[in-house]
Design an enzyme around this catalytic site. Sequence first.
Site, PDB file in Angstrom:
ATOM      1  N   GLY A  43      44.580  37.895  29.975  1.00 51.33           N
ATOM      2  CA  GLY A  43      45.337  38.422  28.833  1.00 51.33           C
ATOM      3  C   GLY A  43      44.536  38.565  27.554  1.00 51.33           C
ATOM      4  O   GLY A  43      43.324  38.341  27.511  1.00 51.33           O
ATOM      5  N   GLY A  78      37.459  41.242  37.760  1.00 50.10           N
ATOM      6  CA  GLY A  78      38.099  42.049  38.794  1.00 50.10           C
ATOM      7  C   GLY A  78      38.658  43.359  38.259  1.00 50.10           C
ATOM      8  O   GLY A  78      38.149  43.907  37.264  1.00 50.10           O
ATOM      9  N   THR A  91      39.654  43.339  34.500  1.00 53.16           N
ATOM     10  CA  THR A  91      38.447  43.239  33.675  1.00 53.16           C
ATOM     11  C   THR A  91      37.703  44.574  33.624  1.00 53.16           C
ATOM     12  O   THR A  91      37.203  44.979  32.572  1.00 53.16           O
ATOM     13  CB  THR A  91      37.509  42.164  34.261  1.00 53.16           C
ATOM     14  OG1 THR A  91      38.257  40.971  34.433  1.00 53.16           O
ATOM     15  CG2 THR A  91      36.322  41.917  33.368  1.00 53.16           C
ATOM     16  N   ILE A 112      37.894  36.976  44.475  1.00 50.34           N
ATOM     17  CA  ILE A 112      37.990  36.466  45.859  1.00 50.34           C
ATOM     18  C   ILE A 112      38.857  37.396  46.697  1.00 50.34           C
ATOM     19  O   ILE A 112      38.785  37.385  47.905  1.00 50.34           O
ATOM     20  CB  ILE A 112      38.559  35.026  45.897  1.00 50.34           C
ATOM     21  CG1 ILE A 112      39.946  34.962  45.254  1.00 50.34           C
ATOM     22  CG2 ILE A 112      37.605  34.043  45.250  1.00 50.34           C
ATOM     23  CD1 ILE A 112      40.718  33.708  45.605  1.00 50.34           C
ATOM     24  N   ASP A 113      39.699  38.204  46.011  1.00 51.12           N
ATOM     25  CA  ASP A 113      40.648  39.063  46.739  1.00 51.12           C
ATOM     26  C   ASP A 113      39.976  40.247  47.442  1.00 51.12           C
ATOM     27  O   ASP A 113      40.564  40.854  48.320  1.00 51.12           O
ATOM     28  CB  ASP A 113      41.713  39.620  45.780  1.00 51.12           C
ATOM     29  CG  ASP A 113      42.622  38.538  45.235  1.00 51.12           C
ATOM     30  OD1 ASP A 113      42.455  37.371  45.638  1.00 51.12           O
ATOM     31  OD2 ASP A 113      43.493  38.853  44.396  1.00 51.12           O
ATOM     32  N   MET A 127      45.450  33.194  49.206  1.00 51.47           N
ATOM     33  CA  MET A 127      45.537  34.088  48.047  1.00 51.47           C
ATOM     34  C   MET A 127      45.265  35.550  48.399  1.00 51.47           C
ATOM     35  O   MET A 127      44.727  35.863  49.454  1.00 51.47           O
ATOM     36  CB  MET A 127      44.542  33.631  46.983  1.00 51.47           C
ATOM     37  CG  MET A 127      45.051  32.493  46.145  1.00 51.47           C
ATOM     38  SD  MET A 127      43.912  32.228  44.795  1.00 51.47           S
ATOM     39  CE  MET A 127      44.798  31.013  43.839  1.00 51.47           C
ATOM     40  N   ARG A 181      46.315  38.867  45.631  1.00 54.27           N
ATOM     41  CA  ARG A 181      47.387  39.373  44.779  1.00 54.27           C
ATOM     42  C   ARG A 181      48.011  40.663  45.315  1.00 54.27           C
ATOM     43  O   ARG A 181      49.213  40.841  45.277  1.00 54.27           O
ATOM     44  CB  ARG A 181      46.810  39.650  43.394  1.00 54.27           C
ATOM     45  CG  ARG A 181      47.817  39.910  42.329  1.00 54.27           C
ATOM     46  CD  ARG A 181      47.149  40.526  41.133  1.00 54.27           C
ATOM     47  NE  ARG A 181      46.219  39.636  40.463  1.00 54.27           N
ATOM     48  CZ  ARG A 181      46.550  38.536  39.823  1.00 54.27           C
ATOM     49  NH1 ARG A 181      47.788  38.158  39.789  1.00 54.27           N
ATOM     50  NH2 ARG A 181      45.650  37.799  39.225  1.00 54.27           N
ATOM     51  N   MET A 203      41.651  25.684  45.771  1.00 55.88           N
ATOM     52  CA  MET A 203      40.490  25.109  46.463  1.00 55.88           C
ATOM     53  C   MET A 203      39.567  26.194  47.008  1.00 55.88           C
ATOM     54  O   MET A 203      38.366  25.973  47.146  1.00 55.88           O
ATOM     55  CB  MET A 203      40.958  24.212  47.606  1.00 55.88           C
ATOM     56  CG  MET A 203      41.592  22.944  47.093  1.00 55.88           C
ATOM     57  SD  MET A 203      42.267  21.967  48.398  1.00 55.88           S
ATOM     58  CE  MET A 203      40.773  21.322  49.109  1.00 55.88           C
ATOM     59  N   ARG A 258      38.750  28.940  45.604  1.00 57.14           N
ATOM     60  CA  ARG A 258      37.971  29.719  44.623  1.00 57.14           C
ATOM     61  C   ARG A 258      37.240  28.846  43.599  1.00 57.14           C
ATOM     62  O   ARG A 258      36.477  29.365  42.776  1.00 57.14           O
ATOM     63  CB  ARG A 258      38.852  30.746  43.924  1.00 57.14           C
ATOM     64  CG  ARG A 258      39.937  30.148  43.063  1.00 57.14           C
ATOM     65  CD  ARG A 258      40.711  31.221  42.332  1.00 57.14           C
ATOM     66  NE  ARG A 258      41.180  30.692  41.068  1.00 57.14           N
ATOM     67  CZ  ARG A 258      42.093  31.244  40.303  1.00 57.14           C
ATOM     68  NH1 ARG A 258      42.644  32.384  40.665  1.00 57.14           N
ATOM     69  NH2 ARG A 258      42.442  30.699  39.164  1.00 57.14           N
TER      70      ARG A 258
HETATM   71  N1  LIG Z   1      44.345  48.002  31.968  1.00 54.97           N
HETATM   72  C1  LIG Z   1      43.674  47.138  31.216  1.00 54.97           C
HETATM   73  N2  LIG Z   1      43.031  47.559  30.104  1.00 54.97           N
HETATM   74  C2  LIG Z   1      42.327  46.693  29.343  1.00 54.97           C
HETATM   75  N3  LIG Z   1      42.190  45.378  29.635  1.00 54.97           N
HETATM   76  C3  LIG Z   1      42.796  44.898  30.731  1.00 54.97           C
HETATM   77  C4  LIG Z   1      43.576  45.751  31.571  1.00 54.97           C
HETATM   78  N4  LIG Z   1      44.067  45.002  32.587  1.00 54.97           N
HETATM   79  C5  LIG Z   1      43.628  43.741  32.372  1.00 54.97           C
HETATM   80  N5  LIG Z   1      42.865  43.676  31.273  1.00 54.97           N
HETATM   81  C6  LIG Z   1      42.228  42.481  30.733  1.00 54.97           C
HETATM   82  O1  LIG Z   1      41.185  42.063  31.634  1.00 54.97           O
HETATM   83  C7  LIG Z   1      41.147  40.653  31.714  1.00 54.97           C
HETATM   84  C8  LIG Z   1      41.185  40.197  33.142  1.00 54.97           C
HETATM   85  O2  LIG Z   1      42.284  40.800  33.841  1.00 54.97           O
HETATM   86  P1  LIG Z   1      43.012  40.075  35.055  1.00 54.97           P
HETATM   87  O3  LIG Z   1      43.920  41.049  35.690  1.00 54.97           O
HETATM   88  O4  LIG Z   1      43.604  38.798  34.587  1.00 54.97           O
HETATM   89  O5  LIG Z   1      41.844  39.627  36.026  1.00 54.97           O
HETATM   90  P2  LIG Z   1      40.855  40.457  36.962  1.00 54.97           P
HETATM   91  O6  LIG Z   1      39.883  41.153  36.126  1.00 54.97           O
HETATM   92  O7  LIG Z   1      40.229  39.420  37.809  1.00 54.97           O
HETATM   93  O8  LIG Z   1      41.724  41.408  37.748  1.00 54.97           O
HETATM   94  C9  LIG Z   1      42.297  40.109  30.881  1.00 54.97           C
HETATM   95  O9  LIG Z   1      41.788  39.622  29.649  1.00 54.97           O
HETATM   96  C10 LIG Z   1      43.198  41.310  30.698  1.00 54.97           C
HETATM   97  O10 LIG Z   1      43.897  41.277  29.481  1.00 54.97           O
HETATM   98  O1  LIG Z   2      46.779  31.322  38.929  1.00 53.62           O
HETATM   99  P1  LIG Z   2      45.879  32.367  38.390  1.00 53.62           P
HETATM  100  O2  LIG Z   2      44.638  31.849  37.806  1.00 53.62           O
HETATM  101  O3  LIG Z   2      46.562  33.295  37.463  1.00 53.62           O
HETATM  102  O4  LIG Z   2      45.371  33.232  39.626  1.00 53.62           O
HETATM  103  C1  LIG Z   2      46.082  33.615  40.746  1.00 53.62           C
HETATM  104  C2  LIG Z   2      45.458  34.885  41.295  1.00 53.62           C
HETATM  105  O5  LIG Z   2      44.067  34.856  41.169  1.00 53.62           O
HETATM  106  C3  LIG Z   2      43.419  35.319  42.342  1.00 53.62           C
HETATM  107  O6  LIG Z   2      42.829  34.222  42.996  1.00 53.62           O
HETATM  108  C4  LIG Z   2      42.325  36.284  42.026  1.00 53.62           C
HETATM  109  O7  LIG Z   2      42.791  37.255  41.156  1.00 53.62           O
HETATM  110  P2  LIG Z   2      41.832  37.946  40.075  1.00 53.62           P
HETATM  111  O8  LIG Z   2      40.799  38.665  40.858  1.00 53.62           O
HETATM  112  O9  LIG Z   2      42.741  38.843  39.304  1.00 53.62           O
HETATM  113  O10 LIG Z   2      41.221  36.874  39.251  1.00 53.62           O
HETATM  114  C5  LIG Z   2      44.560  35.918  43.175  1.00 53.62           C
HETATM  115  O11 LIG Z   2      44.311  35.825  44.547  1.00 53.62           O
HETATM  116  C6  LIG Z   2      45.734  35.115  42.740  1.00 53.62           C
HETATM  117  O12 LIG Z   2      46.935  35.806  42.898  1.00 53.62           O
HETATM  118 MG   LIG Z   3      42.937  41.281  39.464  1.00 56.43          MG
END
Ligand SMILES: Nc1ncnc2c1ncn2[C@@H]1O[C@H](COP(=O)(O)OP(=O)(O)O)[C@@H](O)[C@H]1O
Ligand SMILES: O=P(O)(O)OC[C@H]1O[C@](O)(COP(=O)(O)O)[C@@H](O)[C@@H]1O
Ligand SMILES: [Mg+2]
Length: 545
Positions: free
Chosen positions: A262, A286, A289, A316-317, A360, A362, A469, A471
């Site tokens: 966030g 991911g 990000t 990890i997904d 896990m 998502r 565990m 990750r």
């Molecule tokens: N569409 C987007 N545009 C800009 N920033 C985003 C967007 N989606 C997510 N983010 C930001 O990227 C960061 C990581 O996103 P998140 O979904 O939690 O994890 P991941 O990158 O592992 O999928 C967070 O700080 C989030 O606010």
């Molecule tokens: O409890 P958290 O930290 O929000 O993460 C849970 C999620 O993170 C993951 O391990 C990995 O997700 P991201 O790649 O978005 O970090 C998912 O498999 C799972 O749903």
């Molecule tokens: Mg993600």
Amino acid sequence: GLLDDNHFELVHILIKMAVSLKSSGSFCSTQLQWLHSTRDRLLYGSSHSNAKECTCKKTKRPAPLCVKATSMKVELDFNDPSWKQKFQEDWDKRFNLPRITDIYDLKPRPTTFSLKKNRSPAGDENGTPMDKWNGYVNNDDRALLKVIKYSSPNSAGAECIDPDCSWVEQWVHRAGPRKEIYYEPEEVKAAIVTCGGLCPGLNDVIRQIVFTLETYGVKNIVGIPFGYRGFFEKGLKEMPLSRHLVENINLAGGSFLGVSRGGAKTSEIVDSIQARRIDMLFVLGGNGTHAGANAIHEECRKRKLKVSVVAVPKTIDNDILLMDKTFGFDTAVEEAQRAINSAYIEARSAYHGIGLVKLMGRSSGFIAMHASLSSGQVDVCLIPEVPFTLDGEYGVLRHLEHLLKTKGFCVICVAEAAGQELLQKSGATDASGNVILSDIGVHMQQKIKMHFKDIGVPADVKYIDPTYMVRACRANASDAILCTVLGQNAVHGAFAGFSGITSCICNTHYVYLPITEVITAPKRVNPNSRMWHRCLTSTGQPDFH
Ligand SMILES: Nc1ncnc2c1ncn2[C@@H]1O[C@H](COP(=O)(O)OP(=O)(O)O)[C@@H](O)[C@H]1O
Ligand SMILES: O=P(O)(O)OC[C@H]1O[C@](O)(COP(=O)(O)O)[C@@H](O)[C@@H]1O
Ligand SMILES: [Mg+2]
């Protein structure tokens, strides 16, 4: 919109007809793609071909019988003999890497990155001129993204562009050090940020980025603490990084810099990048990000800042499009199969034991599928891409009865996003906007217990939820190598002047992809792929609907 589940068979028949009619030239070429995507939608709730309705200019057929792939900039008509050339021109445009020279008129300088020590300015110690040394990657080097030639759209896992499944080369840019660079290393300030959930290998990548930056001669390297939040939250200070400081961080899991979800406000992040005078930003994360990294890259371009934003795909997904795998996935699978092994031992040792493991993922079932395959101990693997029912003649519960009767025990592996349609949705989201899933593991545990009680058959259910565990551990050997290569290549990409790119592995080769191409949707398991079929062969499970 006109089709529902009852029309699945009809769509299937239409696909077969469309394939056999292809030579008649009587339909717009993209219709077949639409039919495939409709079938996918009916089969597992979403389209895998990213197809969107549109009107076919050539045949003027009404929507939805003509579609344009969202990722394609041109509309293709496969009756046009030059369609392949048009596809390839479009492909090259899409996969062209954004560079800082697109907005700046910059002259490159010879690289400072060399593995040859003690060289004289004119050549190396053996008198070989440096320009003859072939340790650099040429900007025109390419790797092939796909190498299978499918003869028919019905071939297992087929990804076809036209109804004929013609061979079309899909080249992507090779990663690695270039002979010329666009930054003076001594003047560069480089920053690293890790976002999203934890993932094995984050520290390995941070470490390699620092090592490689120092090899180029960069002195000013900082870590941004706790993800994007570290850019604007008061009280969070950037951390100076050096080889000495990061030398051993790969020995532990987690992120040396901290992570967060966030709080991504692109304009504030770019204000902060400007205020801190950052020239290169390395973003590890991911899907979310990457979307954030691309927004930062775009905003930097808008402001005409000479900043290279380079991402490294972590999750990890394993749910990021186009790449073989993301770092951390292998390690997570290895840890996950330990949980499966425990469930197996518990189930095997109990009278009518049922081991249940939730893993896990998502949006996709990659961890569940691969851990089921690697353990070889799973009787039922459930993933979100393949719908199932618990009750009824063809439901999972009836199959468990059969397994207890025939082998005396069984093991189930369920992905966290599987069977969400069977559960009540909370509608809640996390700080990044990701949907908070309902707990399929707990639901199944209760349903199984109730079912066997109802039918008067004893069943000893052991439920394991290894969650964090899988990750929070350090990277295994194969992930450590992947992290090393991706981290080093990220730095080479930034020095080569690219921005808005990600450093990844495609078809076993290390490449750069524009971020825009990998964030259009999460990658999901293809139920028609050989891998899913192998998983079914291994578990011996029937269809559950
Ligand atoms: N569409 C987007 N545009 C800009 N920033 C985003 C967007 N989606 C997510 N983010 C930001 O990227 C960061 C990581 O996103 P998140 O979904 O939690 O994890 P991941 O990158 O592992 O999928 C967070 O700080 C989030 O606010
Ligand atoms: O409890 P958290 O930290 O929000 O993460 C849970 C999620 O993170 C993951 O391990 C990995 O997700 P991201 O790649 O978005 O970090 C998912 O498999 C799972 O749903
Ligand atoms: Mg993600």
